[in-house]
Write a protein that holds these residues in place. Structure first.
Motif, PDB file in Angstrom:
ATOM      1  N   LYS A 119       0.544  -1.402  -0.171  1.00  0.00           N
ATOM      2  CA  LYS A 119      -0.297   0.211   0.182  1.00  0.00           C
ATOM      3  C   LYS A 119       0.872   1.431  -0.110  1.00  0.00           C
ATOM      4  O   LYS A 119       0.213   2.364  -0.341  1.00  0.00           O
ATOM      5  CB  LYS A 119      -0.803   0.087   1.114  1.00  0.00           C
ATOM      6  N   TYR A 120       1.943   1.074   0.778  1.00  0.00           N
ATOM      7  CA  TYR A 120       3.232   2.423   0.198  1.00  0.00           C
ATOM      8  C   TYR A 120       4.083   3.052  -1.468  1.00  0.00           C
ATOM      9  O   TYR A 120       4.732   3.360  -0.950  1.00  0.00           O
ATOM     10  CB  TYR A 120       4.072   2.161   1.155  1.00  0.00           C
ATOM     11  N   THR A 163       4.077   5.792  -2.038  1.00  0.00           N
ATOM     12  CA  THR A 163       4.270   6.951  -1.645  1.00  0.00           C
ATOM     13  C   THR A 163       5.967   6.870  -1.818  1.00  0.00           C
ATOM     14  O   THR A 163       6.531   7.461  -2.208  1.00  0.00           O
ATOM     15  CB  THR A 163       4.090   6.635   0.009  1.00  0.00           C
ATOM     16  N   VAL A 164       6.586   5.974  -2.274  1.00  0.00           N
ATOM     17  CA  VAL A 164       7.565   5.224  -1.749  1.00  0.00           C
ATOM     18  C   VAL A 164       8.232   5.788  -3.564  1.00  0.00           C
ATOM     19  O   VAL A 164       9.058   7.100  -3.398  1.00  0.00           O
ATOM     20  CB  VAL A 164       8.073   4.200  -2.385  1.00  0.00           C
TER      21      VAL A 164
END
Length: 53
Positions: free
Chosen positions: A6-7, A10-11
């Motif tokens: 789920k990141y 963002t990453v």
């Protein structure tokens, strides 16, 4: 590529922003270097012209 779950957004956006900043810094450095060299060449040309008088 590792599974970011789920990141992932963002990453990957952090990587993209970091790469964009690095490219911008390199471009700015090259631009300032070229300006400095041009100024130095102009100053040296004036100095050499004044010396030859």
């Amino acid at each position: 590529m590792p599974d970011l779950g789920k990141y992932a957004d963002t990453v990957l956006s952090a990587y993209a922003i970091s790469i964009a900043i690095l490219i911008g810094l390199v471009a700015l450095s090259v631009w300032q270097s070229r300006r400095a060299r041009a100024r130095l060449a102009e100053i040296e040309a004036r100095r050499n012209a004044a010396k030859s008088r």
